[in-house]
Write an enzyme that holds these catalytic residues in place. Structure first.
Site, mmCIF file in Angstrom:
data_model
loop_
_atom_site.group_PDB
_atom_site.id
_atom_site.type_symbol
_atom_site.label_atom_id
_atom_site.label_comp_id
_atom_site.label_asym_id
_atom_site.label_seq_id
_atom_site.Cartn_x
_atom_site.Cartn_y
_atom_site.Cartn_z
ATOM 1 N N ARG A 219 83.365 5.030 7.883
ATOM 2 C CA ARG A 219 82.074 5.589 9.572
ATOM 3 C C ARG A 219 81.488 4.544 9.850
ATOM 4 O O ARG A 219 83.297 3.457 10.405
ATOM 5 C CB ARG A 219 80.274 6.430 9.120
ATOM 6 C CG ARG A 219 81.034 7.633 8.385
ATOM 7 C CD ARG A 219 79.693 8.386 7.944
ATOM 8 N NE ARG A 219 78.660 8.958 9.752
ATOM 9 C CZ ARG A 219 78.004 8.791 9.629
ATOM 10 N NH1 ARG A 219 76.723 9.131 8.584
ATOM 11 N NH2 ARG A 219 76.664 8.937 10.884
ATOM 12 N N ARG B 229 70.545 18.685 11.715
ATOM 13 C CA ARG B 229 70.759 17.413 12.605
ATOM 14 C C ARG B 229 71.950 17.265 12.345
ATOM 15 O O ARG B 229 73.084 17.178 11.234
ATOM 16 C CB ARG B 229 69.947 16.149 11.062
ATOM 17 C CG ARG B 229 70.537 15.446 11.473
ATOM 18 C CD ARG B 229 70.442 14.091 10.846
ATOM 19 N NE ARG B 229 70.427 12.807 10.827
ATOM 20 C CZ ARG B 229 70.121 11.727 10.017
ATOM 21 N NH1 ARG B 229 70.361 11.852 8.476
ATOM 22 N NH2 ARG B 229 70.954 10.561 9.824
ATOM 23 N N TYR C 86 76.197 16.055 8.345
ATOM 24 C CA TYR C 86 76.201 16.141 6.988
ATOM 25 C C TYR C 86 75.733 17.412 6.475
ATOM 26 O O TYR C 86 75.200 18.289 5.874
ATOM 27 C CB TYR C 86 74.746 16.064 7.645
ATOM 28 C CG TYR C 86 74.250 14.453 8.041
ATOM 29 C CD1 TYR C 86 74.927 13.156 7.112
ATOM 30 C CD2 TYR C 86 73.981 13.988 9.347
ATOM 31 C CE1 TYR C 86 75.105 12.091 7.755
ATOM 32 C CE2 TYR C 86 74.099 12.516 9.569
ATOM 33 C CZ TYR C 86 74.430 11.960 8.554
ATOM 34 O OH TYR C 86 74.455 10.247 8.668
ATOM 35 N N ALA D 255 69.627 5.598 6.465
ATOM 36 C CA ALA D 255 69.354 4.304 7.508
ATOM 37 C C ALA D 255 68.919 3.643 6.821
ATOM 38 O O ALA D 255 69.505 1.777 7.207
ATOM 39 C CB ALA D 255 68.819 4.939 8.680
ATOM 40 N N HIS E 124 75.094 9.578 -0.471
ATOM 41 C CA HIS E 124 75.598 9.640 -0.020
ATOM 42 C C HIS E 124 75.770 11.159 0.714
ATOM 43 O O HIS E 124 76.188 11.641 0.335
ATOM 44 C CB HIS E 124 75.882 8.772 1.975
ATOM 45 C CG HIS E 124 75.242 7.372 1.157
ATOM 46 N ND1 HIS E 124 74.073 7.082 1.927
ATOM 47 C CD2 HIS E 124 75.504 6.394 0.607
ATOM 48 C CE1 HIS E 124 73.617 5.880 1.595
ATOM 49 N NE2 HIS E 124 73.689 5.511 0.734
ATOM 50 N N LEU E 125 75.566 11.775 1.758
ATOM 51 C CA LEU E 125 76.388 13.082 2.120
ATOM 52 C C LEU E 125 77.739 12.528 2.483
ATOM 53 O O LEU E 125 78.868 13.441 2.119
ATOM 54 C CB LEU E 125 75.897 14.028 2.999
ATOM 55 C CG LEU E 125 74.246 14.203 2.665
ATOM 56 C CD1 LEU E 125 72.944 14.635 3.431
ATOM 57 C CD2 LEU E 125 74.524 15.863 1.764
ATOM 58 N N GLU F 211 73.129 5.587 -6.049
ATOM 59 C CA GLU F 211 72.663 6.064 -4.724
ATOM 60 C C GLU F 211 73.808 6.955 -4.069
ATOM 61 O O GLU F 211 74.513 7.545 -4.956
ATOM 62 C CB GLU F 211 73.075 4.558 -3.865
ATOM 63 C CG GLU F 211 73.171 4.497 -2.396
ATOM 64 C CD GLU F 211 74.184 3.434 -2.111
ATOM 65 O OE1 GLU F 211 74.046 3.050 -2.635
ATOM 66 O OE2 GLU F 211 74.305 3.161 -0.496
ATOM 67 N N ASN G 149 68.765 9.009 -1.549
ATOM 68 C CA ASN G 149 69.932 9.200 0.057
ATOM 69 C C ASN G 149 68.264 8.116 0.355
ATOM 70 O O ASN G 149 67.616 8.483 0.543
ATOM 71 C CB ASN G 149 70.081 10.574 0.032
ATOM 72 C CG ASN G 149 70.728 10.415 1.892
ATOM 73 O OD1 ASN G 149 70.537 9.574 2.386
ATOM 74 N ND2 ASN G 149 71.419 11.838 1.808
ATOM 75 N N PRO H 169 64.431 8.258 5.091
ATOM 76 C CA PRO H 169 63.893 8.964 6.580
ATOM 77 C C PRO H 169 65.488 9.546 7.175
ATOM 78 O O PRO H 169 66.672 9.747 7.136
ATOM 79 C CB PRO H 169 63.963 7.017 7.873
ATOM 80 C CG PRO H 169 64.362 6.303 6.702
ATOM 81 C CD PRO H 169 64.484 7.365 5.795
ATOM 82 N N ASN H 170 64.951 11.003 8.135
ATOM 83 C CA ASN H 170 65.865 11.667 9.091
ATOM 84 C C ASN H 170 66.279 12.580 8.318
ATOM 85 O O ASN H 170 67.160 14.013 8.366
ATOM 86 C CB ASN H 170 66.878 11.317 9.766
ATOM 87 C CG ASN H 170 66.625 10.197 10.626
ATOM 88 O OD1 ASN H 170 64.970 10.510 11.361
ATOM 89 N ND2 ASN H 170 66.704 9.121 11.371
ATOM 90 N N HIS I 258 70.951 0.425 5.353
ATOM 91 C CA HIS I 258 71.588 -0.418 5.375
ATOM 92 C C HIS I 258 70.724 -1.689 6.437
ATOM 93 O O HIS I 258 71.343 -2.442 6.247
ATOM 94 C CB HIS I 258 72.554 0.116 6.659
ATOM 95 C CG HIS I 258 73.360 1.395 6.754
ATOM 96 N ND1 HIS I 258 74.815 1.544 5.831
ATOM 97 C CD2 HIS I 258 73.012 2.759 7.077
ATOM 98 C CE1 HIS I 258 74.542 3.074 5.836
ATOM 99 N NE2 HIS I 258 73.622 3.265 6.758
HETATM 100 C C1 DQA Z 1 73.736 8.883 5.049
HETATM 101 C C2 DQA Z 1 74.623 7.762 6.055
HETATM 102 C C3 DQA Z 1 73.447 7.039 6.613
HETATM 103 O O1 DQA Z 1 73.849 6.334 6.941
HETATM 104 C C4 DQA Z 1 72.901 7.864 7.485
HETATM 105 O O2 DQA Z 1 72.185 6.911 8.038
HETATM 106 C C5 DQA Z 1 71.940 9.029 6.990
HETATM 107 C C6 DQA Z 1 72.231 9.103 5.883
HETATM 108 C C7 DQA Z 1 73.900 10.461 4.267
HETATM 109 O O3 DQA Z 1 73.955 10.735 3.434
HETATM 110 O O4 DQA Z 1 75.192 10.068 4.386
HETATM 111 O O5 DQA Z 1 70.498 8.954 7.494
HETATM 112 O O6 DQA Z 1 72.491 8.526 3.752
#
Ligand code: DQA
Length: 148
Positions: free
Chosen positions: A109, A20, A25, A79, A102-103, A100, A76, A12-13, A82
């Site tokens: 954080r 964003r 990011y 959210a 993450h950017l 796994e 990736n 998501p997102n 978590h």
């Molecule tokens: C993320 C970190 C997550 O906490 C966040 O919800 C994201 C992006 C990252 O790539 O840093 O959507 O996975």
């Protein structure tokens, strides 16, 4: 060595990358990141998938498992990382290695981001290198394949 097929899966997102919170990011869109991955690893057969829906991510993972031929997944989960026990269980349920990524550095954080419920069932974790996190994830998977 067998052909390397990698699923790059985003949750998501992540479709909003580039627009964003670019200060966190970066300015590259997901299409840019995927294009750069294909260009950097011409020997890898990529499948790119993004969804805003948890269930679609699970179904994609199971589809890849059942279809066979996938060397691994660079994930990736956004959210979902978590809190999604369903995603964690799905990763446990498949035999394909999942990396796994993450950017951002989730451990630098907000408190709620410092916990990943999927790390324990992933083969590796990369966090905090911006778009390079995906490249490092692919590199790591290739290394795992070569050592097989
Ligand atoms: C993320 C970190 C997550 O906490 C966040 O919800 C994201 C992006 C990252 O790539 O840093 O959507 O996975």
């Amino acid at each position: 060595m067998e052909t390397i097929s990698i699923l790059v899966m985003n949750g998501p997102n992540l479709s909003r990358l580039g627009k964003r919170e670019p200060e966190i990011y970066g300015t590259l869109g997901l299409d840019d990141i995927n294009r750069e991955l294909s260009a950097s690893f011409p020997g890898v057969a990529f499948d790119f998938f993004q969804s805003e829906e948890e269930g679609e991510l699970l179904e994609k993972l199971f589809h890849c498992e059942d279809q066979g031929g996938f060397s691994g997944v660079v994930l990736n989960a956004g959210a979902l990382t978590h809190y999604s026990i369903a995603l964690r269980d799905a990763i446990s349920a498949v035999s394909i290695p999942v990396i796994e990524v993450h950017l951002s550095n989730i451990y630098a954080r907000e408190e709620f981001r410092r916990k990943s419920v999927i790390s324990e069932v992933c083969s590796g974790i990369i966090s905090g290198f911006g778009a390079d996190s995906y490249h490092l994830g692919v590199r790591g998977l290739i290394g795992m394949m070569e050592r097989k």
